[in-house]
Design a protein around this motif. Structure first.
Motif, PDB file in Angstrom:
ATOM      1  N   TYR A  96       0.833  -1.200   0.000  1.00 54.33           N
ATOM      2  CA  TYR A  96       0.000   0.000   0.000  1.00 54.33           C
ATOM      3  C   TYR A  96       0.870   1.254   0.000  1.00 54.33           C
ATOM      4  O   TYR A  96       0.613   2.214  -0.733  1.00 54.33           O
ATOM      5  CB  TYR A  96      -0.910   0.000   1.234  1.00 54.33           C
ATOM      6  CG  TYR A  96      -1.675   1.280   1.400  1.00 54.33           C
ATOM      7  CD1 TYR A  96      -2.849   1.490   0.671  1.00 54.33           C
ATOM      8  CD2 TYR A  96      -1.223   2.288   2.237  1.00 54.33           C
ATOM      9  CE1 TYR A  96      -3.535   2.680   0.789  1.00 54.33           C
ATOM     10  CE2 TYR A  96      -1.900   3.481   2.355  1.00 54.33           C
ATOM     11  CZ  TYR A  96      -3.060   3.668   1.636  1.00 54.33           C
ATOM     12  OH  TYR A  96      -3.733   4.847   1.737  1.00 54.33           O
ATOM     13  N   GLY A 131     -22.949  -3.490  -2.584  1.00 56.79           N
ATOM     14  CA  GLY A 131     -21.760  -2.764  -2.150  1.00 56.79           C
ATOM     15  C   GLY A 131     -20.826  -2.469  -3.304  1.00 56.79           C
ATOM     16  O   GLY A 131     -20.354  -1.341  -3.464  1.00 56.79           O
ATOM     17  N   ILE A 142     -19.319   1.106  -4.859  1.00 52.80           N
ATOM     18  CA  ILE A 142     -17.884   1.391  -4.951  1.00 52.80           C
ATOM     19  C   ILE A 142     -17.516   1.789  -6.374  1.00 52.80           C
ATOM     20  O   ILE A 142     -16.737   2.732  -6.583  1.00 52.80           O
ATOM     21  CB  ILE A 142     -17.071   0.171  -4.471  1.00 52.80           C
ATOM     22  CG1 ILE A 142     -17.307  -0.036  -2.976  1.00 52.80           C
ATOM     23  CG2 ILE A 142     -15.591   0.363  -4.753  1.00 52.80           C
ATOM     24  CD1 ILE A 142     -16.671  -1.275  -2.422  1.00 52.80           C
ATOM     25  N   ALA A 190     -18.407   5.242  -6.854  1.00 57.28           N
ATOM     26  CA  ALA A 190     -17.464   6.118  -6.146  1.00 57.28           C
ATOM     27  C   ALA A 190     -16.179   6.268  -6.949  1.00 57.28           C
ATOM     28  O   ALA A 190     -15.627   7.370  -7.058  1.00 57.28           O
ATOM     29  CB  ALA A 190     -17.169   5.543  -4.753  1.00 57.28           C
ATOM     30  N   PHE A 239     -14.763   9.815  -8.247  1.00 60.26           N
ATOM     31  CA  PHE A 239     -13.644  10.441  -7.554  1.00 60.26           C
ATOM     32  C   PHE A 239     -12.277  10.180  -8.178  1.00 60.26           C
ATOM     33  O   PHE A 239     -11.323  10.858  -7.844  1.00 60.26           O
ATOM     34  CB  PHE A 239     -13.647  10.026  -6.081  1.00 60.26           C
ATOM     35  CG  PHE A 239     -14.923  10.399  -5.391  1.00 60.26           C
ATOM     36  CD1 PHE A 239     -15.289  11.739  -5.273  1.00 60.26           C
ATOM     37  CD2 PHE A 239     -15.786   9.442  -4.898  1.00 60.26           C
ATOM     38  CE1 PHE A 239     -16.474  12.096  -4.660  1.00 60.26           C
ATOM     39  CE2 PHE A 239     -16.983   9.795  -4.286  1.00 60.26           C
ATOM     40  CZ  PHE A 239     -17.323  11.123  -4.167  1.00 60.26           C
ATOM     41  N   GLN A 288      -3.742   9.331   5.513  1.00 61.68           N
ATOM     42  CA  GLN A 288      -5.134   8.913   5.360  1.00 61.68           C
ATOM     43  C   GLN A 288      -5.106   7.651   4.519  1.00 61.68           C
ATOM     44  O   GLN A 288      -4.578   7.659   3.402  1.00 61.68           O
ATOM     45  CB  GLN A 288      -5.911  10.026   4.651  1.00 61.68           C
ATOM     46  CG  GLN A 288      -7.376   9.764   4.533  1.00 61.68           C
ATOM     47  CD  GLN A 288      -8.053  10.874   3.766  1.00 61.68           C
ATOM     48  OE1 GLN A 288      -7.430  11.531   2.942  1.00 61.68           O
ATOM     49  NE2 GLN A 288      -9.321  11.083   4.026  1.00 61.68           N
ATOM     50  N   ILE A 289      -5.615   6.561   5.068  1.00 63.17           N
ATOM     51  CA  ILE A 289      -5.450   5.287   4.356  1.00 63.17           C
ATOM     52  C   ILE A 289      -6.240   5.308   3.056  1.00 63.17           C
ATOM     53  O   ILE A 289      -5.720   4.987   2.000  1.00 63.17           O
ATOM     54  CB  ILE A 289      -5.881   4.107   5.246  1.00 63.17           C
ATOM     55  CG1 ILE A 289      -5.021   4.140   6.515  1.00 63.17           C
ATOM     56  CG2 ILE A 289      -5.689   2.792   4.513  1.00 63.17           C
ATOM     57  CD1 ILE A 289      -5.363   3.122   7.538  1.00 63.17           C
ATOM     58  N   ILE A 290      -7.503   5.689   3.113  1.00 64.45           N
ATOM     59  CA  ILE A 290      -8.222   5.922   1.856  1.00 64.45           C
ATOM     60  C   ILE A 290      -9.100   7.159   2.014  1.00 64.45           C
ATOM     61  O   ILE A 290      -9.482   7.522   3.129  1.00 64.45           O
ATOM     62  CB  ILE A 290      -9.068   4.708   1.400  1.00 64.45           C
ATOM     63  CG1 ILE A 290     -10.182   4.435   2.389  1.00 64.45           C
ATOM     64  CG2 ILE A 290      -8.226   3.469   1.198  1.00 64.45           C
ATOM     65  CD1 ILE A 290     -11.182   3.465   1.836  1.00 64.45           C
ATOM     66  N   TYR A 296     -14.486   6.950  -0.344  1.00 60.15           N
ATOM     67  CA  TYR A 296     -14.586   5.502  -0.465  1.00 60.15           C
ATOM     68  C   TYR A 296     -15.011   4.834   0.827  1.00 60.15           C
ATOM     69  O   TYR A 296     -14.620   3.712   1.109  1.00 60.15           O
ATOM     70  CB  TYR A 296     -13.259   4.930  -0.938  1.00 60.15           C
ATOM     71  CG  TYR A 296     -12.932   5.339  -2.344  1.00 60.15           C
ATOM     72  CD1 TYR A 296     -13.768   4.950  -3.391  1.00 60.15           C
ATOM     73  CD2 TYR A 296     -11.840   6.126  -2.635  1.00 60.15           C
ATOM     74  CE1 TYR A 296     -13.500   5.342  -4.687  1.00 60.15           C
ATOM     75  CE2 TYR A 296     -11.567   6.515  -3.936  1.00 60.15           C
ATOM     76  CZ  TYR A 296     -12.401   6.123  -4.954  1.00 60.15           C
ATOM     77  OH  TYR A 296     -12.142   6.509  -6.231  1.00 60.15           O
ATOM     78  N   ALA A 354     -16.289   1.490   0.542  1.00 58.95           N
ATOM     79  CA  ALA A 354     -15.311   0.429   0.306  1.00 58.95           C
ATOM     80  C   ALA A 354     -14.856  -0.181   1.628  1.00 58.95           C
ATOM     81  O   ALA A 354     -14.603  -1.376   1.706  1.00 58.95           O
ATOM     82  CB  ALA A 354     -14.124   0.973  -0.475  1.00 58.95           C
TER      83      ALA A 354
END
Lengths: 434, 336, 245
Positions: free
Chosen positions: A130, A198, A202, A205, A209, B304-306, B310, B313
């Protein structure tokens, strides 16, 4: 034969309703309804494959449709070289790194023995992955979105003919469906429903975004068209001649020609899909699917890999919805992530399938036409209805004015009532499964 | 290093808002879980009926305000709650009579019930928009803060501020009272026990003389009350918009499933898990660590992780993890 | 053939007489089948698999519609009553499977058994606890966490909470160990001694007939042998065909 006659009669009635719309309202309106109904019919076919053939309850149709719609932008829009220079490579690499991280985590999960060490390793892989991903992805996408944000601010597309986006939209939705299906299929049907609900939120979104990819809520407009623009058509002699003979104005005639060309394209796609779907349904494969739907336990006991079959049909159905999504963006000429809402793009399609007759491809198509026609016509009908019942209140009544402005929402009530009535009194739909 | 400031900033931006949000989700998830364990289907109309009920609370609030009635420092909406609850209970019972009862009688599959609830969802959504319109509405009044950032800074002398909004306190208090009453009802009264019995073993409940229709009515009444409470508290704390309420369906279901579908305690725990995860993962932790770490260690990014965009999510990820690793949820709900 | 060689006496508590019928609109499973139990007696229905043992009991309890015959409880015709109404008339029924409320405590299970009672049922609960002392110790535990034999005790206790005059048990010892089975049979004898008639379907035919005052051997939905438990055990034909020699 009585069955076929009944079906022809039903489709005939639908056609008649459209012709009346053309004659008494306007031909462009009638054709607009037809075009959107054709696209809805394709979506309904996709849902019918999942629900009607296999009993898979997908309430994430909107997500697959919207994701497929992105293909139209990626294929047809011209590339934005400055944006590519600013961070194209970084964005793509970021995406790949993100995928690699997830992949690595899965490999660690598979290869290592269960225990604390495995949990720690997975956590480590995800955190490091990440961190690296966001180091590359974040600045790159930010740089892209700052390239001439008023018109661009995104990477653009490949500048290819927009028709190519239709198969790509299907493929993209299929890929998404593969991931979702891998995770959620094999769970209980209502869990799958929540999972798809869900994922569709997403996807929306992401479209809203991830500005570098979609321009987000700024919308991508002016997507190149597969057919000639009305403005150009107006100058053509044959259009002018046609207008003279039919008594329509030239501009209206040009619009009609444009819409008819779209309708022709869509009809070809729908026809191919129905042909394929019917062939599949009546093949040994289709019989197996229905056997699985009707008795999963027995099918499993016979050695059928039910989860695998479900995954396959889930992908096929979702791909069909993605294809329709790309077609819809093509028809609109723009991608507007803010306009996707589940009631319209997921649940209305469900109403079409249930009303039309789940398990029957022709039923799904008829359902799409009937429901879309009602959806469009319910707006003036609702206004007329409100006008009539509140006419005694006088023009200054607050209640009357309020009800008149919100009258369009009566169509939601109508759709709900249609669904409930069909479910109760004709659960097999207008054209039942054979 | 400044632990106190770090705790204050975390409370202000994560802990307190998550506590309020978690209470709202928990109330909604409780309704989902109760309907699931008694009527045995996933109630998709939950968010929309919640919006519908809250609409009546808002109308009631406006009516009271027009009459000059107020609730002192508390929001007038609390006085209008009974109206919303009464309307929603009647509405749910009407829906049950006209829609669901038939499918109960013919013992339809759960999916048919879900389809029927989609129909109810459409109708309810249309009614709500007809009454309120699709736009955003605010209906909070009374004192806005228990104490504000400025008051807190003056009182504590800390660099960071902390605000406690009255809607947050009201949410937590009302939610706790509602939960306590619910657990008292389920565990101590004959009717509540008969509900649990029916949920456990329908046939044996019938054999014991428990009237299923009565159980169903009680269930709708409780679920309706919880819906209106959740909707009103959410509206007071944030704002009212029918579409947002529909979208709450996802965290509701996620909370109910994470906690264990059919387990009331699980729904509550699940609600807070979802809320804290959502807030924690979408929060920019930079300021928090600025206080904790020595100056030259201070983070350079937002941490900020996401992005907040979201938040679904996060909910979804938790849901997926639970579904993969512990499908029955934390508190081992039923797997029908 | 010893069919109907024990005509129901005057003290007959419950009788399903000449019952013919099946589930829903399906074919008949019972043919002119008679099952009766007198006050304080234990009657056992045995027979090979698919003989209609459970069906006969369900017919007596009103869970399937009879085309012919009638059911009388204490001399009253109850053929038309629903199972729930029969519970109110004084019949207790313990199904074979799913016969407890697993997430509820033992005590709550018993309370649910007494659901239709408006009077004070604490004395009855005390009697159940006296009969099954282990349940008193585990009264606060969820019934689903108990062992198989203890669950059966909960199930029987639940049915006793209405103070029935007849207790019907569908294969109470199915799936429990022989030791637990013996204990359960002991308890059932104790229940019968309190004046409650017992009607029970059993797979473990030999052991059941040993405690039975009356035994019914059913074959294909018909009465094949009917006699006292001891007499059936002694009958060489019954032994050969149904008790494995």
């Amino acid at each position: 034969m009585t069955f076929a006659i009944r079906n022809i009669f039903l489709f005939g009635l639908m056609a008649l309703a459209l012709v009346f719309t053309g004659m008494y309202q306007s031909w462009p309106l009638a054709l607009t309804i037809v075009n959107m109904a054709l696209i809805s019919a394709i979506m309904a076919l996709g849902v019918n494959m999942q629900w009607g053939y296999a009993g898979i309850f997908n309430v994430g149709i909107m997500g697959f449709t919207a994701f497929g719609g992105l293909a139209a932008v990626l294929i047809a829009m011209p590339p934005v070289p400055d944006a590519w220079a600013a961070g194209g490579l970084g964005a793509i690499m970021g995406l790949m790194l993100g995928a690699a991280t997830i992949f690595a985590a899965i490999i660690v999960y598979r290869k290592m023995a269960p225990g604390k060490l495995r949990g720690l390793s997975i956590a480590l892989v995800i955190i490091v992955g990440y961190w690296i991903t966001s180091m590359i992805y974040g600045p790159a996408t930010h740089a892209i979105s700052r390239v001439n944000p008023a018109v661009d601010g995104y990477l653009g597309g490949l500048g290819l003919p927009v028709i190519l986006s239709w198969p790509l939209g299907g493929l993209m939705a299929a890929g998404l469906a593969f991931v979702v299906g891998k995770v959620a299929l094999g769970l209980r049907s209502d869990y799958l429903a929540i999972a798809t609900l869900g994922i569709s939120e997403i996807v929306i979104a992401v479209l809203k975004f991830e500005v570098w990819l979609t321009r987000g809520v700024n919308n991508v407009s002016g997507i190149p068209r597969p057919v000639t623009r009305p403005v150009e058509l107006q100058t053509r002699e044959w259009v002018q001649a046609l207008a003279e003979r039919t008594g329509l104005s030239v501009s209206e005639m040009a619009r009609v020609v444009e819409l008819v060309s779209y309708a022709a394209l869509f009809t070809i796609v729908l026809a191919i899909l129905i042909w394929l779907a019917e062939k599949a349904l009546n093949s040994p494969w289709g019989r197996m699917m229905r056997a699985i739907r009707d008795n999963e336990v027995a099918a499993r006991a016979m050695g059928k890999d039910v989860t695998r079959r479900h995954l396959m049909i889930f992908i096929l159905g979702s791909a069909t919805c993605g294809l329709a999504g790309a077609m819809m963006v093509t028809l609109d000429g723009q991608l507007t992530p803010g306009s996707y809402e589940p009631l319209r793009f997921t649940f209305l399609i469900w109403v079409m399938v249930i009303v039309g007759g789940s398990g029957n491809n022709w039923g799904a198509v008829l359902g799409a036409f009937v429901i879309w026609f009602l959806w469009v016509q319910a707006e003036p009908a609702g206004r007329w209805f409100m006008d009539t019942i509140t006419s005694g209140l006088g023009p200054d009544s607050d209640l009357r004015n309020h009800l008149m402005t919100q009258a369009a929402h009566t169509r939601l009530i109508m759709m709900g009532a249609a669904l409930l009535l069909m479910l109760r009194f004709a659960p097999r739909g207008l054209i039942p499964e054979r | 290093m400044d632990i106190l400031n770090a705790i204050v900033v975390l409370s202000n931006f994560v802990l307190i808002p998550a506590l309020a949000y978690g209470s709202q989700i928990a109330l909604g998830a409780l309704g989902i879980t109760l309907i699931y364990s008694i009527l045995r289907f996933a109630h998709f109309a939950h968010g929309d009926i919640m919006a519908f009920g809250t609409a009546f609370v808002i109308l009631g609030t406006w009516g009271l305000q027009a009459m000059g009635v107020s609730f002192g420092p508390l929001p007038t909406a609390l006085l209008a709650l009974p109206l919303g609850i009464a309307v929603i209970i009647l509405y749910l019972l009407l829906a049950d009579r006209m829609v669901y009862r038939f499918y109960r009688k013919v013992k339809a599959k759960p999916m048919i019930f879900v389809m029927a609830s989609l129909g109810v969802m459409f109708v309810t959504n249309g009614l709500t928009r007809l009454i309120m319109g699709p736009g955003e509405r605010r209906f909070d009044d009374g004192e806005r803060f228990v104490f504000s950032v400025r008051e807190f800074r003056e009182w504590s002398g800390l660099a960071e501020g902390l605000a406690l909004r009255s809607s947050q306190v009201i949410t937590v208090v009302v939610a706790l009272i509602a939960m306590a009453l619910l657990f008292w009802f389920l565990n101590r009264t004959k009717s509540g026990k008969s509900m649990r019995a029916y949920s456990d073993n329908e046939d044996l409940a019938l054999l014991s003389g428990i009237n299923p229709e009565r159980v169903v009515i009680i269930t709708w009444a409780i679920a309706g009350t919880l819906m209106v409470l959740a909707g009103t508290l959410y509206g007071l704390d944030k704002s009212y918009r029918p579409f947002t309420y529909f979208q709450l369906l996802l965290p509701f279901f996620a909370a109910a499933i994470v906690g264990g579908l059919g387990s009331p305690l699980g729904a509550i725990v699940g609600g807070y898990v979802i809320a804290f995860a959502e807030m924690g993962i979408t929060y920019a932790w930079r300021r928090f660590f600025n206080h904790l770490l020595p100056d030259d260690w201070a983070p350079t990014t937002m941490l900020q992780i996401i992005p907040v965009d979201y938040k679904f999510a996060v909910t979804f990820a938790i849901l997926v993890l639970v579904l993969i690793f512990r499908p029955t949820g934390i508190f081992r709900g039923k797997t029908l | 053939m010893s069919e109907h060689n024990l005509p129901p006496g005057d003290d007959v508590m419950l009788i399903g007489e000449a019952m013919t019928g099946g589930y829903g609109g399906g074919p008949d499973i019972l043919h002119d089948c008679t099952i009766a139990v007198s006050k304080g007696e234990i009657a056992v229905i045995v027979g090979p698999n698919g003989a209609g043992k459970s069906t006969a009991m369900k017919a007596v309890f009103g869970m399937l519609s009879l085309r012919q015959g009638q059911v009388r409880l204490n001399g009253q015709d109850i053929t038309a009553l629903s199972p729930q109404a029969r519970v109110r008339q004084g019949m207790g029924f313990v199904p074979q499977n799913n016969n407890i409320f697993p997430s509820m405590t033992v005590e709550e299970n018993l309370e649910m058994g007494a659901f239709i009672r408006d009077d004070d049922y604490r004395a009855t609960m005390d009697q159940v606890f006296t009969l099954f002392p282990i349940l008193r110790d585990k009264r606060r535990q969820p019934a689903g966490e108990l062992s198989g034999g203890q669950r059966q005790q909960v199930a029987v206790g639940r049915a006793l909470m209405t103070r029935p005059s007849v207790l019907m048990l569908d294969a109470p010892t199915a799936g429990v160990s022989p030791i637990v089975m013996d204990e359960l049979f002991d308890r059932i004898i104790e229940v019968a001694r309190t004046g409650i008639s017992i009607l029970m379907v059993e797979q473990n035919a030999r052991q059941a007939l040993e405690i039975a005052d009356k035994g019914y051997v059913l074959v294909q939905g018909r009465n094949r042998y009917t006699d006292t438990g001891q007499a059936l055990l002694a009958d060489p034909e019954v032994r050969k065909s149904f008790l494995g020699g």
